[in-house]
Motif scaffolding. Sequence first.
Motif, PDB file in Angstrom:
ATOM      1  N   LYS A   1      18.098  79.333 102.651  1.00  0.00           N
ATOM      2  CA  LYS A   1      17.706  80.065 101.151  1.00  0.00           C
ATOM      3  C   LYS A   1      18.728  80.132 100.190  1.00  0.00           C
ATOM      4  N   THR A   2      19.506  78.644 100.190  1.00  0.00           N
ATOM      5  CA  THR A   2      20.532  78.551  99.051  1.00  0.00           C
ATOM      6  C   THR A   2      19.981  77.204  98.856  1.00  0.00           C
TER       7      THR A   2
ATOM      8  N   LEU B   1      15.553  75.129 103.322  1.00  0.00           N
ATOM      9  CA  LEU B   1      14.780  75.955 103.529  1.00  0.00           C
ATOM     10  C   LEU B   1      15.453  76.884 104.469  1.00  0.00           C
TER      11      LEU B   1
ATOM     12  N   SER C   1      13.545  82.946  94.644  1.00  0.00           N
ATOM     13  CA  SER C   1      14.097  83.722  95.613  1.00  0.00           C
ATOM     14  C   SER C   1      15.465  83.262  96.390  1.00  0.00           C
ATOM     15  N   PHE C   2      15.750  82.057  96.123  1.00  0.00           N
ATOM     16  CA  PHE C   2      17.017  81.463  96.843  1.00  0.00           C
ATOM     17  C   PHE C   2      18.145  81.791  96.082  1.00  0.00           C
TER      18      PHE C   2
END
Length: 120
Positions: free
Chosen positions: A58-59, A55, A39-40
Motif C-alpha cells: 500500500k505504498t 498492492l 489511498s496509498f
Amino acid sequence: MPKISKTAKMFKNKNNLLEFRKLAKKSNTPKNVQNFLKSFDYNKKPTLKSAYSTLKSKTAHCMEAAMLAAAILEHKGYEPLTISFESQDGLDHVIFVFQENGLWGSIGRSRDTGHIVTGK
C-alpha cells in the motif's frame, strides 16, 4: 476460451492472479483505480516493487503506481502503456496512459501534492 492477458502469464501463483482479477472487478475504471491509488502512502525509498508487492505494501512512487494501474486495468482490456517524463530537477515521472472514446487520460501518483504555483 478467454484471452489470457500479458500480465496474467507472468503469475506463477494463481492466488495472486485471482487477487488482481478481483481488484479489477472492484476498480473497474481508470477513475476508480486513480482513487484507489490515492489511498496509498507515497514511497520515498528507491525501490522498484512488482505490481503485486506494491498492492500488498500500500505504498507506491510514480513508477510503482503506474505499473500497478497497468496490471489492474489490463484485466479490463486497457493496453498496459506507461510514459516516463524527465523533469528539470532530474527526477523522472511515470504515468499510466489510456485511451477511451478517442480521448487520452492518465493515472499517476506523485510526491507533489498538486499545489499550483503561479509566476509573477
